[in-house]
Design an enzyme around this catalytic site. Structure first.
Site, mmCIF file in Angstrom:
data_model
loop_
_atom_site.group_PDB
_atom_site.id
_atom_site.type_symbol
_atom_site.label_atom_id
_atom_site.label_comp_id
_atom_site.label_asym_id
_atom_site.label_seq_id
_atom_site.Cartn_x
_atom_site.Cartn_y
_atom_site.Cartn_z
ATOM 1 N N LEU A 61 0.819 -1.229 0.000
ATOM 2 C CA LEU A 61 0.000 0.000 0.000
ATOM 3 C C LEU A 61 0.842 1.264 0.000
ATOM 4 C CD1 LEU A 61 -2.866 -0.794 2.518
ATOM 5 C CD2 LEU A 61 -3.121 -0.140 0.121
ATOM 6 N N SER A 127 -13.562 3.770 10.192
ATOM 7 C CA SER A 127 -13.659 3.111 11.503
ATOM 8 C C SER A 127 -14.414 3.951 12.525
ATOM 9 C CB SER A 127 -12.235 2.855 12.016
ATOM 10 O OG SER A 127 -12.267 2.515 13.380
ATOM 11 N N GLU A 129 -13.504 4.220 15.380
ATOM 12 C CA GLU A 129 -12.477 4.895 16.178
ATOM 13 C C GLU A 129 -12.415 6.383 15.840
ATOM 14 O OE1 GLU A 129 -10.244 3.823 18.652
ATOM 15 O OE2 GLU A 129 -11.475 2.029 18.714
ATOM 16 N N TYR A 151 -3.907 6.108 14.885
ATOM 17 C CA TYR A 151 -4.693 5.246 13.987
ATOM 18 C C TYR A 151 -5.966 5.972 13.542
ATOM 19 C CZ TYR A 151 -8.085 1.603 12.702
ATOM 20 O OH TYR A 151 -9.050 0.861 12.059
ATOM 21 N N LYS A 155 -7.093 7.190 9.819
ATOM 22 C CA LYS A 155 -8.348 6.729 9.198
ATOM 23 C C LYS A 155 -9.208 7.917 8.763
ATOM 24 C CE LYS A 155 -8.641 2.203 9.059
ATOM 25 N NZ LYS A 155 -8.745 1.514 7.763
ATOM 26 N N ARG A 193 -10.181 -11.415 21.084
ATOM 27 C CA ARG A 193 -9.444 -12.646 20.747
ATOM 28 C C ARG A 193 -8.416 -12.967 21.834
ATOM 29 N NH1 ARG A 193 -6.677 -15.358 16.782
ATOM 30 N NH2 ARG A 193 -6.409 -17.348 17.867
ATOM 31 N N GLY A 213 -5.955 -4.343 30.171
ATOM 32 C CA GLY A 213 -5.856 -2.929 30.541
ATOM 33 C C GLY A 213 -7.177 -2.426 31.100
HETATM 34 P P1 NDP Z 1 -6.318 -6.863 9.911
HETATM 35 O O1 NDP Z 1 -5.320 -6.190 10.791
HETATM 36 O O2 NDP Z 1 -6.747 -8.254 10.245
HETATM 37 O O3 NDP Z 1 -5.784 -6.871 8.401
HETATM 38 C C1 NDP Z 1 -5.013 -5.829 7.895
HETATM 39 C C2 NDP Z 1 -4.524 -6.215 6.527
HETATM 40 O O4 NDP Z 1 -3.745 -5.134 5.985
HETATM 41 C C3 NDP Z 1 -3.631 -7.452 6.484
HETATM 42 O O5 NDP Z 1 -3.945 -8.209 5.336
HETATM 43 C C4 NDP Z 1 -2.247 -6.847 6.342
HETATM 44 O O6 NDP Z 1 -1.308 -7.719 5.725
HETATM 45 C C5 NDP Z 1 -2.560 -5.679 5.425
HETATM 46 N N1 NDP Z 1 -1.502 -4.679 5.385
HETATM 47 C C6 NDP Z 1 -0.904 -4.060 6.431
HETATM 48 N N2 NDP Z 1 0.057 -3.222 5.993
HETATM 49 C C7 NDP Z 1 0.062 -3.319 4.638
HETATM 50 C C8 NDP Z 1 0.834 -2.710 3.623
HETATM 51 N N3 NDP Z 1 1.794 -1.812 3.901
HETATM 52 N N4 NDP Z 1 0.591 -3.030 2.340
HETATM 53 C C9 NDP Z 1 -0.378 -3.944 2.027
HETATM 54 N N5 NDP Z 1 -1.128 -4.556 2.955
HETATM 55 C C10 NDP Z 1 -0.918 -4.247 4.242
HETATM 56 O O7 NDP Z 1 -7.609 -5.896 9.856
HETATM 57 P P2 NDP Z 1 -9.162 -6.286 9.762
HETATM 58 O O8 NDP Z 1 -9.343 -7.310 8.732
HETATM 59 O O9 NDP Z 1 -9.698 -6.498 11.139
HETATM 60 O O10 NDP Z 1 -9.782 -4.897 9.293
HETATM 61 C C11 NDP Z 1 -9.877 -4.584 7.899
HETATM 62 C C12 NDP Z 1 -9.891 -3.071 7.742
HETATM 63 O O11 NDP Z 1 -11.009 -2.521 8.418
HETATM 64 C C13 NDP Z 1 -8.666 -2.360 8.304
HETATM 65 O O12 NDP Z 1 -8.395 -1.247 7.488
HETATM 66 C C14 NDP Z 1 -9.139 -1.892 9.681
HETATM 67 O O13 NDP Z 1 -8.397 -0.774 10.116
HETATM 68 C C15 NDP Z 1 -10.580 -1.548 9.363
HETATM 69 N N6 NDP Z 1 -11.498 -1.639 10.460
HETATM 70 C C16 NDP Z 1 -11.557 -2.789 11.203
HETATM 71 C C17 NDP Z 1 -12.456 -2.901 12.238
HETATM 72 C C18 NDP Z 1 -12.535 -4.168 13.027
HETATM 73 O O14 NDP Z 1 -13.183 -4.146 14.082
HETATM 74 N N7 NDP Z 1 -11.965 -5.276 12.575
HETATM 75 C C19 NDP Z 1 -13.369 -1.797 12.587
HETATM 76 C C20 NDP Z 1 -13.280 -0.676 11.680
HETATM 77 C C21 NDP Z 1 -12.373 -0.599 10.664
HETATM 78 P P3 NDP Z 1 -0.422 -8.786 6.587
HETATM 79 O O15 NDP Z 1 -1.278 -10.015 6.702
HETATM 80 O O16 NDP Z 1 0.758 -8.948 5.723
HETATM 81 O O17 NDP Z 1 -0.135 -8.149 7.924
HETATM 82 P P1 GDP Z 2 -10.001 -1.069 19.297
HETATM 83 O O1 GDP Z 2 -11.358 -0.627 19.696
HETATM 84 O O2 GDP Z 2 -9.792 -1.079 17.816
HETATM 85 O O3 GDP Z 2 -8.905 -0.346 19.996
HETATM 86 O O4 GDP Z 2 -9.941 -2.629 19.674
HETATM 87 P P2 GDP Z 2 -9.173 -3.413 20.837
HETATM 88 O O5 GDP Z 2 -9.779 -4.771 20.882
HETATM 89 O O6 GDP Z 2 -7.695 -3.335 20.660
HETATM 90 O O7 GDP Z 2 -9.531 -2.612 22.158
HETATM 91 C C1 GDP Z 2 -10.875 -2.458 22.590
HETATM 92 C C2 GDP Z 2 -10.899 -1.861 23.988
HETATM 93 O O8 GDP Z 2 -10.401 -2.835 24.909
HETATM 94 C C3 GDP Z 2 -10.029 -0.612 24.174
HETATM 95 O O9 GDP Z 2 -10.767 0.335 24.932
HETATM 96 C C4 GDP Z 2 -8.854 -1.117 25.002
HETATM 97 O O10 GDP Z 2 -8.267 -0.134 25.851
HETATM 98 C C5 GDP Z 2 -9.531 -2.195 25.818
HETATM 99 N N1 GDP Z 2 -8.591 -3.181 26.391
HETATM 100 C C6 GDP Z 2 -8.469 -3.518 27.692
HETATM 101 N N2 GDP Z 2 -7.486 -4.400 27.866
HETATM 102 C C7 GDP Z 2 -6.956 -4.645 26.639
HETATM 103 C C8 GDP Z 2 -5.900 -5.489 26.188
HETATM 104 O O11 GDP Z 2 -5.245 -6.176 26.951
HETATM 105 N N3 GDP Z 2 -5.649 -5.487 24.842
HETATM 106 C C9 GDP Z 2 -6.386 -4.724 23.967
HETATM 107 N N4 GDP Z 2 -6.111 -4.795 22.664
HETATM 108 N N5 GDP Z 2 -7.375 -3.900 24.376
HETATM 109 C C10 GDP Z 2 -7.661 -3.865 25.696
#
Ligand code: NDP
Ligand code: GDP
Length: 340
Positions: A61, A127, A129, A151, A155, A193, A213
């Site tokens: 990207l 997002s 966020e 982040y 976004k 997770r 946390g």
């Molecule tokens: P993941 O972190 O699971 O996946 C991120 C993906 O981006 C991976 O395939 C990663 O590749 C790829 N990536 C990272 N850096 C690069 C790069 N420099 N070039 C190309 N590819 C890259 O995210 P999710 O599937 O959970 O989320 C999908 C999208 O939705 C993200 O943009 C996230 O920020 C956004 N989002 C997610 C939410 C959620 O709750 N899941 C909520 C709102 C928005 P690699 O496998 O190599 O690391």
């Molecule tokens: P986010 O909403 O994209 O930041 O998703 P996360 O799952 O990383 O975090 C969700 C919320 O859980 C945030 O408010 C964190 O501060 C809280 N949290 C509490 N303990 C933890 C931890 O051990 N790990 C993560 N990732 N989040 C935590």
């Protein structure tokens, strides 16, 4: 046959979206960043049984030329920009990388489309966020943004650039403002997770506790399989637009612990410890979305209940850890050894 290009295809949403699109007869292409761990990088696509059905293209990207080359080669009908540095906590440790990948990366893809394939429809993974320090108790498309992390700021840049390319160049670009969504394929560092993985290890006797946390934070958690359907629905509309995607139910981390430990008959109070090192420099205390617009205009509603998703996640982690105790091989859960 319609062609889709997915950035972030190896992530949680990329895997679910690939399966969804393949089931609808699409040719699915993905941008794959080069990794020394190529053998485990397709783990999620493999878990869903679709790794052999997608076409992966080398690219990054952050590299405009690779985005241009891949778009020129494929000439996609739909592009889903899911690639990002997506972990909020890491964005304070790597703010510039997060800005480059999560923010500017989206613009590289938009530029590639403008230059090489302006008729393609584009989805940006925005997002919840971006709402950050919430300005309204329930967040909709009209709620003002207040990002609280590098982040979220990245976004927000990508979000407005997506709207700008729609308004400036007439591209069919839509943003899904998705609230947190999880699944057995969620990254191990995210709190849901991390908890279900710990539940499995504690139940199987290989761990005794889990450190978290801020357990009072609340999130509106849905299932990734439901949310990728909403992404696709947005790109089937004649007019591009922006939509909130959420369940409308906000649950605390404590309550999530209660559900996950309760599923295997354990009391979470005995196993969850809090650690101040895991607190964030600026917290998003609560998120609670209203997906009324998506419901009315797209006909989208979530199908999977939180309790059922928690059960699915715990079962999957139990399965992974049982398999690992008989076969010595690395899996994605092993990445949890990193301190988060
Ligand atoms: P993941 O972190 O699971 O996946 C991120 C993906 O981006 C991976 O395939 C990663 O590749 C790829 N990536 C990272 N850096 C690069 C790069 N420099 N070039 C190309 N590819 C890259 O995210 P999710 O599937 O959970 O989320 C999908 C999208 O939705 C993200 O943009 C996230 O920020 C956004 N989002 C997610 C939410 C959620 O709750 N899941 C909520 C709102 C928005 P690699 O496998 O190599 O690391
Ligand atoms: P986010 O909403 O994209 O930041 O998703 P996360 O799952 O990383 O975090 C969700 C919320 O859980 C945030 O408010 C964190 O501060 C809280 N949290 C509490 N303990 C933890 C931890 O051990 N790990 C993560 N990732 N989040 C935590």
């Amino acid at each position: 046959m319609r062609k889709a290009l997915i950035t972030g295809i190896t992530g949680q949403d990329g895997a679910y979206l690939s399966r969804f699109l393949l089931q609808r007869g699409y040719a699915v292409h993905g941008l794959l960043r080069r990794s020394a761990s190529a053998d485990v990088i397709g783990e999620r696509l493999r878990w869903l049984g679709v790794i052999d059905d997608v076409v992966l293209h080398d690219g990054n990207l952050t590299d405009l030329s690779s985005a241009v080359r891949v778009v020129r080669e494929i000439q996609p009908d739909e592009v889903y920009n899911l690639g990002a540095q997506s972990f909020v906590h890491a964005s304070w440790q790597q703010p510039l990388l997060t800005g480059t990948v999560t923010g500017m990366g989206a613009v590289n893809v938009l530029e590639a489309l403008r230059l090489e394939c302006p008729t393609a429809r584009f989805y940006q993974a925005s997002s919840s966020e971006m709402f950050g320090k919430i300005q309204q108790e329930i967040q909709t498309e009209r709620t003002p943004f207040y990002p609280r992390s590098p982040y979220a700021a990245a976004k927000l840049y990508a979000h407005w650039m997506t709207i700008n390319y729609r308004e400036s160049f007439g591209l069919h670009t839509s943003c899904g403002i998705l609230f947190n969504h999880e699944s057995p394929l969620r990254g191990i560092e995210f709190v849901t997770r991390k908890i279900t993985d710990a539940v499995a290890r504690i139940k199987l006797g290989t761990a005794r506790e889990v450190k978290l946390g801020n357990i009072h934070a609340k999130r509106d958690w849905g299932h990734a399989a439901d949310y990728v359907r909403a992404m696709w629905m947005m790109l089937q509309q004649d007019k591009p637009d922006d939509y909130v995607v959420a369940t409308g139910r906000s649950t605390s981390i404590e309550e999530f612990c209660g559900m996950a430990f309760g599923y295997v008959g354990l009391d979470w109070h005995e196993f969850v410890k809090t650690d101040s090192h895991l607190l964030r420099p600026a917290e998003v205390e609560v998120l609670h979305g209203d997906a009324g617009k998506a419901r009315e205009k797209l006909g989208w509603t979530p199908a999977i209940k939180l309790e059922d998703m928690v059960a699915e996640m715990v079962e999957a982690d139990l399965q992974r850890h049982r398999a690992r105790s008989t076969v010595v091989m690395p899996g994605i859960a092993d990445l949890g050894k990193v301190a988060h």
